[in-house]
Write a protein that holds these residues in place. Structure first.
Motif, mmCIF file in Angstrom:
data_model
loop_
_atom_site.group_PDB
_atom_site.id
_atom_site.type_symbol
_atom_site.label_atom_id
_atom_site.label_comp_id
_atom_site.label_asym_id
_atom_site.label_seq_id
_atom_site.Cartn_x
_atom_site.Cartn_y
_atom_site.Cartn_z
ATOM 1 N N LEU A 122 0.838 -1.198 0.000
ATOM 2 C CA LEU A 122 0.000 0.000 0.000
ATOM 3 C C LEU A 122 0.877 1.253 0.000
ATOM 4 C CD1 LEU A 122 -2.995 0.642 0.020
ATOM 5 C CD2 LEU A 122 -2.857 0.892 2.485
ATOM 6 N N ALA A 123 1.981 1.186 0.749
ATOM 7 C CA ALA A 123 2.901 2.328 0.774
ATOM 8 C C ALA A 123 3.479 2.562 -0.616
ATOM 9 C CB ALA A 123 4.011 2.070 1.782
ATOM 10 N N LEU A 124 3.870 1.464 -1.281
ATOM 11 C CA LEU A 124 4.383 1.593 -2.652
ATOM 12 C C LEU A 124 3.319 2.194 -3.567
ATOM 13 C CD1 LEU A 124 6.411 -1.669 -3.259
ATOM 14 C CD2 LEU A 124 7.250 0.664 -3.038
ATOM 15 N N GLY A 125 2.068 1.687 -3.370
ATOM 16 C CA GLY A 125 0.955 2.194 -4.171
ATOM 17 C C GLY A 125 0.769 3.688 -3.965
ATOM 18 N N THR A 126 0.963 4.132 -2.722
ATOM 19 C CA THR A 126 0.806 5.561 -2.434
ATOM 20 C C THR A 126 1.833 6.379 -3.193
ATOM 21 O OG1 THR A 126 0.116 4.890 -0.245
ATOM 22 C CG2 THR A 126 0.596 7.211 -0.553
ATOM 23 N N ILE A 127 3.064 5.862 -3.239
ATOM 24 C CA ILE A 127 4.105 6.591 -3.966
ATOM 25 C C ILE A 127 3.749 6.634 -5.457
ATOM 26 C CG2 ILE A 127 6.532 6.567 -4.618
ATOM 27 C CD1 ILE A 127 7.060 5.298 -1.850
ATOM 28 N N GLY A 128 3.250 5.508 -5.961
ATOM 29 C CA GLY A 128 2.820 5.477 -7.362
ATOM 30 C C GLY A 128 1.719 6.491 -7.611
ATOM 31 N N LEU A 129 0.758 6.552 -6.665
ATOM 32 C CA LEU A 129 -0.358 7.485 -6.829
ATOM 33 C C LEU A 129 0.127 8.928 -6.799
ATOM 34 C CD1 LEU A 129 -3.219 5.862 -4.773
ATOM 35 C CD2 LEU A 129 -3.251 6.446 -7.183
ATOM 36 N N LEU A 130 1.164 9.158 -6.035
ATOM 37 C CA LEU A 130 1.732 10.509 -5.956
ATOM 38 C C LEU A 130 2.229 10.944 -7.331
ATOM 39 C CD1 LEU A 130 1.973 12.085 -3.368
ATOM 40 C CD2 LEU A 130 4.399 11.576 -3.377
ATOM 41 N N PHE A 131 2.918 10.025 -7.979
ATOM 42 C CA PHE A 131 3.410 10.310 -9.326
ATOM 43 C C PHE A 131 2.232 10.568 -10.261
ATOM 44 C CE2 PHE A 131 4.145 8.379 -13.495
ATOM 45 C CZ PHE A 131 5.072 9.276 -13.988
ATOM 46 N N VAL A 132 1.239 9.677 -10.193
ATOM 47 C CA VAL A 132 0.053 9.847 -11.033
ATOM 48 C C VAL A 132 -0.622 11.175 -10.713
ATOM 49 C CG1 VAL A 132 -2.196 8.881 -11.607
ATOM 50 C CG2 VAL A 132 -0.271 7.368 -11.222
ATOM 51 N N GLY A 133 -0.622 11.528 -9.415
ATOM 52 C CA GLY A 133 -1.241 12.776 -8.988
ATOM 53 C C GLY A 133 -0.614 13.977 -9.679
ATOM 54 N N LEU A 134 0.711 13.950 -9.808
ATOM 55 C CA LEU A 134 1.388 15.078 -10.469
ATOM 56 C C LEU A 134 1.008 15.151 -11.945
ATOM 57 C CD1 LEU A 134 4.905 14.900 -8.850
ATOM 58 C CD2 LEU A 134 3.219 16.712 -8.619
ATOM 59 N N VAL A 135 0.964 13.985 -12.578
ATOM 60 C CA VAL A 135 0.539 13.966 -13.982
ATOM 61 C C VAL A 135 -0.897 14.500 -14.079
ATOM 62 C CG1 VAL A 135 0.120 12.501 -15.985
ATOM 63 C CG2 VAL A 135 2.057 12.040 -14.490
ATOM 64 N N ALA A 136 -1.704 14.096 -13.073
ATOM 65 C CA ALA A 136 -3.102 14.536 -13.082
ATOM 66 C C ALA A 136 -3.201 16.045 -12.916
ATOM 67 C CB ALA A 136 -3.878 13.821 -11.979
ATOM 68 N N VAL A 137 -2.341 16.621 -12.076
ATOM 69 C CA VAL A 137 -2.359 18.087 -11.920
ATOM 70 C C VAL A 137 -2.138 18.736 -13.278
ATOM 71 C CG1 VAL A 137 -1.155 20.071 -10.955
ATOM 72 C CG2 VAL A 137 -1.619 18.114 -9.519
ATOM 73 N N ALA A 138 -1.117 18.234 -14.002
ATOM 74 C CA ALA A 138 -0.844 18.802 -15.325
ATOM 75 C C ALA A 138 -2.051 18.608 -16.248
ATOM 76 C CB ALA A 138 0.405 18.157 -15.917
ATOM 77 N N GLY A 139 -2.625 17.400 -16.219
ATOM 78 C CA GLY A 139 -3.768 17.107 -17.085
ATOM 79 C C GLY A 139 -4.967 17.989 -16.758
ATOM 80 N N PHE A 140 -5.258 18.126 -15.483
ATOM 81 C CA PHE A 140 -6.418 18.933 -15.086
ATOM 82 C C PHE A 140 -6.174 20.413 -15.368
ATOM 83 C CE2 PHE A 140 -7.649 15.483 -11.838
ATOM 84 C CZ PHE A 140 -8.465 14.881 -12.772
ATOM 85 N N THR A 141 -4.902 20.821 -15.286
ATOM 86 C CA THR A 141 -4.608 22.229 -15.582
ATOM 87 C C THR A 141 -4.894 22.524 -17.049
ATOM 88 O OG1 THR A 141 -2.912 22.168 -13.887
ATOM 89 C CG2 THR A 141 -2.846 24.013 -15.408
ATOM 90 N N GLN B 90 2.645 28.028 -16.547
ATOM 91 C CA GLN B 90 3.533 27.575 -15.483
ATOM 92 C C GLN B 90 2.945 26.409 -14.689
ATOM 93 O OE1 GLN B 90 3.991 29.874 -11.850
ATOM 94 N NE2 GLN B 90 5.976 30.477 -12.633
ATOM 95 N N ALA B 91 1.654 26.487 -14.417
ATOM 96 C CA ALA B 91 1.064 25.473 -13.530
ATOM 97 C C ALA B 91 1.238 24.074 -14.097
ATOM 98 C CB ALA B 91 -0.409 25.756 -13.312
ATOM 99 N N ARG B 92 0.865 23.919 -15.392
ATOM 100 C CA ARG B 92 0.937 22.560 -15.919
ATOM 101 C C ARG B 92 2.364 22.140 -16.181
ATOM 102 N NH1 ARG B 92 -1.898 24.076 -21.575
ATOM 103 N NH2 ARG B 92 -0.047 24.391 -22.828
ATOM 104 N N SER B 93 3.228 23.071 -16.632
ATOM 105 C CA SER B 93 4.600 22.630 -16.896
ATOM 106 C C SER B 93 5.307 22.306 -15.588
ATOM 107 C CB SER B 93 5.374 23.645 -17.723
ATOM 108 O OG SER B 93 4.980 24.944 -17.459
ATOM 109 N N GLY B 94 4.981 23.082 -14.513
ATOM 110 C CA GLY B 94 5.592 22.799 -13.219
ATOM 111 C C GLY B 94 5.234 21.400 -12.751
ATOM 112 N N ALA B 95 3.955 21.044 -12.855
ATOM 113 C CA ALA B 95 3.511 19.716 -12.423
ATOM 114 C C ALA B 95 4.178 18.635 -13.257
ATOM 115 C CB ALA B 95 1.991 19.603 -12.536
ATOM 116 N N ALA B 96 4.269 18.878 -14.571
ATOM 117 C CA ALA B 96 4.872 17.873 -15.445
ATOM 118 C C ALA B 96 6.348 17.685 -15.106
ATOM 119 C CB ALA B 96 4.702 18.278 -16.902
ATOM 120 N N VAL B 97 7.053 18.814 -14.897
ATOM 121 C CA VAL B 97 8.477 18.721 -14.551
ATOM 122 C C VAL B 97 8.645 17.950 -13.239
ATOM 123 C CG1 VAL B 97 10.465 20.083 -13.779
ATOM 124 C CG2 VAL B 97 9.210 20.769 -15.808
#
Ligand SMILES: Nc1ncnc2c1ncn2[C@@H]1O[C@H](COP(=O)(O)OP(=O)(O)OP(=O)(O)O)[C@@H](O)[C@H]1O
Ligand SMILES: [Mg+2]
Lengths: 241, 551
Positions: B251-270, B459-466
């Protein structure tokens, strides 16, 4: 009686330093309930700015704006939003309707945002559409409507409920002359029911539907006159005649 | 009353003077906004496919991961069934029946299983001749009929597949063993340990028993308070710690994976928010409050999160069910597909949902802050000065790195918190990096210049993507570095011998260091928390060849 819209020495400055633009200078304007005012002027003269400030979408740099007797300065963002959904209707040149909502849902949206239950709001929306001869289009989505129909739906949304102020920025700019006239006729009809209207237009022919024409140049009101006798004067005898 | 009158009454305003209250439309407004957000999602879901797919994948992978993690470990004792305690009394105990009766009186429902070892010629292992009720209260989970029937009479037996293989038995054969002839009437297996070498006989047929085990359910405290004279009891208690720990780690590993997905999602939602900018401006112009405008994006995030959580779990469960037959072979026990750490799966679903909503929150907040006029003309928000966040970003980065350092690759809470802090730090530092890149834009060729300017403008989406890219590289680098560090530290201890074989090295003449090194190595083994069984193996190093191998 308080004016539906009153601008007192309103100025608007965009930017600062070398990029400063004085969009409005000391503009005074009063629009009574039931009156339709047309605003004309060359491009960049500040017509749209006047409308956005009157509609509480933007703040004036100096001066005072009153809508229905209420001063906009010092009003919170939430109160302004509430004022907009209760008292102010907007019609833009294009992109007025929200994709994904049907015509009647678009018209009912300001009421729903104000807490009216969906069913009541949509019945009111349908009533507004019927008044504008759009009763058949209620369940269509914006991309299934023609440009003229879209503008008429936008007008229905701008007057639905108990709106007092109808602001339109070149509502017929993207329409042919027949549809443009139809839009103006609807605005005129709304004003006859007690709404105060301000319409920006480049077309003198359309401006002739108004009770008064305000000319702007470089952000200043240079002239306020009664329009030349327009098409409507042929339909009904004016008191002066 | 006409509809207009009803509406007017609702507005409850005097005809002349306007009164503006402070309400924000309540539930009808939220419903209207949510309906619109849902319609927009239905129209534009293809543009959110990447985020949806990544979130779904993360949930599915976590579901399969926790399922495998919690089912691969064999039950602590595969013959305990559903009981949580097992008491074993030697068969030689003169008061065996009295002691069994005392235990039964104390702990209520119990189950008695008698054992008799059967020697296997040429092997140190024995076959356990087991007298056990296949429908016993606790033990039923440890016996399953694979073919034939259960034994009834004194001369009948059912054998487990390893036993059948060892003694070449088939149903109908007669098994001569221990001076007795028993007919094989069925094939049985222990679903909790497919390697369990046992033969099942009818009740009362394993006489005399070598030992008797009693299965029971009780609390540790209650058991400790119980005394049974001076008989040599052996007591085992079940522990679920291993399975829970494995599921938690996944579950901890999954959380780290979700964190990565979360950043991609920030860029996508932006990107999504920017595409909807004019519509949101329009919404503001007709009287939506900031909260309503935020709700458009948050509802979208919630829909994406909920959909990904549900689809991901379903896909994960289907994958899990498809994988069970392979896993049973690998794990050596039968696996019930429903036996899953549901709490961990529910957590993964909740985390995916929260990740999507949190990822939508930032774009939602910036969309609500854009002046309506700017939104209506589709102008993106002016980028925030990069240095404003740089200090916070550096601090978070430092905190995250120190947490990782303190975690010593062993404490999941510290590791997860550290990675969350590093991610946030990178998110805050990204604008500075982008601003730095934009400085080079002026001298770059036109294509690069356009790309860099665009990067800085949005900036918002490129920051999240970076930040997402940096995190991905960071995770890969961390895994690579810590794996090689662990490998360097580890000592080759275990060979690849099965558990019941031993490799014996005979020390020849000369300085063979194996014996001398052993104690040292044992200490290191136990510190690195390897399974204790490794310690029972002989120490070996590649250099201590047996004499016959030396030239
Ligand atoms: N957000 C802004 N930032 C800076 N300057 C602006 C902004 N909005 C408008 N202006 C400037 O203010 C002046 C008035 O603009 P406005 O849009 O009101 O003109 P307009 O009369 O509506 O013109 P048009 O007929 O072309 O629509 C213009 O010089 C314009 O460049
Ligand atoms: Mg304009």
């Amino acid at each position: 009686m308080t004016a539906a819209l009153e601008l007192r020495s309103v100025s608007k400055v965009y930017g600062d330093g070398p990029t400063e633009v004085q969009a409005l200078r000391e503009v005074n304007l009063s629009v009574e309930a039931g009156a339709l005012v047309a605003v004309m002027g060359p491009s960049g003269s500040g017509k749209s700015t006047l409308l956005t400030i009157a509609g509480s979408l933007e703040d004036a740099t100096t001066g005072e704006v009153l809508v229905g007797g209420l001063t906009l300065s010092g009003m919170s963002r939430n109160d302004r939003a509430r004022l907009r959904r209760r008292a102010i209707g907007y019609v833009f040149q294009d992109f007025n309707l929200l994709a994904g909502l049907t015509a009647v849902e678009n018209v009912a949206l300001p009421l729903e945002l104000d807490g009216v239950a969906a069913r009541t709001a949509q019945a009111a929306g349908m009533e507004a559409l019927e008044q504008l001869g759009l009763s058949d289009q209620g369940s269509r989505f914006p991309d299934q409507l023609s440009g003229g129909e879209r503008q008429r739906v936008a007008i229905a949304r701008a007057v639905v409920g108990d709106r007092r102020l109808l602001l339109a920025d070149e509502p017929s700019g993207a329409l042919d002359s027949v549809n443009g006239e139809a839009v103006m006729r609807l605005m005129r009809a709304a004003c006859r029911r007690g709404v105060a209207g301000v319409v920006v237009t480049h077309d003198a022919q359309l401006a002739s539907w108004a009770d008064r024409v305000v000319f702007l140049r470089d952000g200043r009101v240079v002239d306020q006159t009664a329009p030349p006798l327009g098409p409507e004067s042929l339909l009904e005898p004016s008191p002066s005649q | 009353m006409t509809v207009s009158e009803a509406v007017r009454e609702h507005a409850a305003e005097p005809a002349d003077e306007l009164e503006v209250g402070t309400g924000d439309g309540g539930a009808p407004a939220r419903r209207a906004i949510t309906r619109w957000a849902w319609r927009l999602f239905r129209r534009e879901w293809r543009q959110q496919l990447l985020v949806l797919a990544l979130l779904t994948l993360a949930v599915a992978a976590t579901t399969i991961g926790v399922a495998i993690a919690s089912n691969t470990l064999s039950p602590v004792d595969a013959t305990m069934g559903t009981a949580n305690h097992r008491v074993t009394i030697p068969g030689s105990d003169p008061n065996l029946s009295a002691h069994i009766a005392a235990i039964q009186k104390m702990f209520g429902p119990t189950e008695v299983v008698a054992h008799q070892p059967i020697a296997v010629a040429g092997s140190v292992a024995t076959v356990d001749l087991r007298d056990q009720d296949p429908k016993g209260v606790y033990g039923h989970a440890t016996v399953r009929l694979a073919a034939g029937r259960y034994p009834n009479g004194a001369d009948e037996v059912a054998v487990a597949p390893p036993v059948a293989a060892t003694f070449s038995l088939h149903i109908g054969n007669v098994w001569h063993q221990g001076g007795r002839d028993r007919r094989v009437v069925g094939l049985v297996e222990n679903p909790q340990n497919l390697l369990d070498e046992f033969a099942l006989v009818a009740p009362g047929q394993a006489i005399p028993p070598n030992e008797v085990s009693i299965l029971l359910n009780t609390t540790d405290a209650r058991f400790r308070a119980f005394h049974l004279g001076d008989v040599a009891l052996s007591v085992e208690a079940r522990s679920y710690a291993g399975q829970t720990a494995a599921a938690t780690a996944v579950l901890a590993l999954g959380t780290i994976g979700l964190l990565f997905v979360g950043l991609v999602a920030v860029a996508g939602f932006t990107v999504m928010a920017q595409r909807r900018l004019r519509a949101m401006g329009m919404l503001g112009a007709i009287g939506a409050t900031d909260r309503h405008i935020r709700l458009v994006m948050l509802a979208n995030g919630a829909v994406v999160g909920a959909l990904a959580a549900i689809v991901g779990t379903v896909v994960g469960l289907l994958g899990w069910i498809a994988f069970i037959p392979h896993l049973e072979g690998l794990a050596g026990h039968r696996i019930d597909w429903f036996h899953l750490p549901w709490w961990a799966i529910a957590m993964a679903m909740l985390l995916a949902f929260l990740t999507a909503v949190a990822a939508a929150w930032w774009p939602a907040r910036s969309a609500a802050r854009i002046p309506i006029v700017a939104a209506l003309s589709g102008r993106p928000p002016r980028p925030q000065p990069a240095h404003r966040f740089a200090a916070a970003g550096s601090a978070l980065l430092l905190v995250g790195l120190s947490l990782l350092a303190f975690a010593h690759q062993k404490r999941p809470p510290l590791i997860v918190t550290g990675i969350v802090a590093i991610t946030l730090g990178l998110l805050f530092l990204a604008p500075l990096g982008i601003a730095g890149l934009a400085v080079f834009a002026r001298r770059a060729p036109i294509a690069v210049r356009l790309a860099l300017r665009d990067l800085a403008r949005y900036q918002a989406r490129s920051g999240a993507a970076v930040a997402a890219v940096t995190l991905a590289i960071g995770i890969a680098a961390t895994v690579a570095v810590s794996a090689s560090a662990a490998e360097a530290e580890a000592v080759p201890t275990a060979g690849n011998l099965p558990t019941n074989q031993l490799l014996v090295y005979l020390a020849g003449p000369g300085p063979v260091g194996g014996g001398a090194r052993c104690p040292n190595r044992r200490r290191r083994n136990s510190r690195s928390s390897r399974p204790a069984s490794i310690n029972s193996r002989p120490c070996s190093t590649p250099r201590t060849w047996p004499p016959w191998m030396r030239r």
